[in-house]
Design a protein around this motif. Structure first.
Motif, PDB file in Angstrom:
ATOM      1  N   GLU A  90       0.829  -1.215   0.000  1.00 42.29           N
ATOM      2  CA  GLU A  90       0.000   0.000   0.000  1.00 42.29           C
ATOM      3  C   GLU A  90       0.860   1.260   0.000  1.00 42.29           C
ATOM      4  O   GLU A  90       0.580   2.214  -0.725  1.00 42.29           O
ATOM      5  CB  GLU A  90      -0.934   0.017   1.224  1.00 42.29           C
ATOM      6  N   THR A  91       1.929   1.256   0.797  1.00 43.09           N
ATOM      7  CA  THR A  91       2.837   2.408   0.819  1.00 43.09           C
ATOM      8  C   THR A  91       3.525   2.565  -0.528  1.00 43.09           C
ATOM      9  O   THR A  91       3.629   3.668  -1.060  1.00 43.09           O
ATOM     10  CB  THR A  91       3.886   2.252   1.937  1.00 43.09           C
ATOM     11  N   THR A  94       1.101   4.034  -3.008  1.00 43.38           N
ATOM     12  CA  THR A  94       0.893   5.459  -2.730  1.00 43.38           C
ATOM     13  C   THR A  94       2.053   6.274  -3.283  1.00 43.38           C
ATOM     14  O   THR A  94       1.845   7.300  -3.939  1.00 43.38           O
ATOM     15  CB  THR A  94       0.752   5.702  -1.211  1.00 43.38           C
ATOM     16  N   THR A  97       1.899   6.278  -7.076  1.00 44.32           N
ATOM     17  CA  THR A  97       0.833   7.154  -7.555  1.00 44.32           C
ATOM     18  C   THR A  97       1.267   8.616  -7.507  1.00 44.32           C
ATOM     19  O   THR A  97       0.967   9.391  -8.411  1.00 44.32           O
ATOM     20  CB  THR A  97      -0.450   6.950  -6.712  1.00 44.32           C
ATOM     21  N   LYS A  98       2.006   8.985  -6.458  1.00 48.11           N
ATOM     22  CA  LYS A  98       2.513  10.360  -6.362  1.00 48.11           C
ATOM     23  C   LYS A  98       3.533  10.635  -7.461  1.00 48.11           C
ATOM     24  O   LYS A  98       3.554  11.703  -8.050  1.00 48.11           O
ATOM     25  CB  LYS A  98       3.148  10.607  -4.992  1.00 48.11           C
TER      26      LYS A  98
END
Length: 111
Positions: A90-91, A94, A97-98
């Motif tokens: 998940e990290t 994230t 995605t950034k």
């Protein structure tokens, strides 16, 4: 003279723009070794060519990070002197995605 683990923590804090949590191993507040605005980092050092990464270690480090309102990173330095960073999927997604806002995370995970 600083121990290898203390050197690793200071280096990590400097690289990530964070602070070392004094007494992280024996206190009840801020249990992981380094704290940044986004991350709580637990570091481990071994003079061996391998490190037995245990689910319980990751779960504990993640719990401590979440209690502090941060994402968990887990740094491992082995005999080569190189540090490896472990994070949850998940990290990673994230961060990805950034870095790549035009990529749909659902497409990445379609497999």
């Amino acid at each position: 003279m600083l121990k290898k683990s203390q050197k690793q923590e200071r280096r990590g804090a400097e690289l990530l723009g964070g602070t070392v949590n004094a007494g992280s191993g024996n206190g009840w507040v801020r249990k992981n070794d380094v704290r940044t605005p986004e991350y709580s980092v637990e570091y481990k050092v071994t003079g061996k060519k391998q490190y037995a990464l245990k689910d319980a270690e990751l779960q504990t480090a993640e719990k401590q990070a979440l209690l502090d309102g941060r994402e968990m990173l887990f740094g491992i330095q082995m005999d080569s002197g190189r540090t490896w960073i472990v994070m949850s999927e998940e990290t990673f997604l994230t961060l990805n995605t950034k870095a790549f806002p035009d990529v749909d995370p659902d497409e990445v995970l379609s497999w």
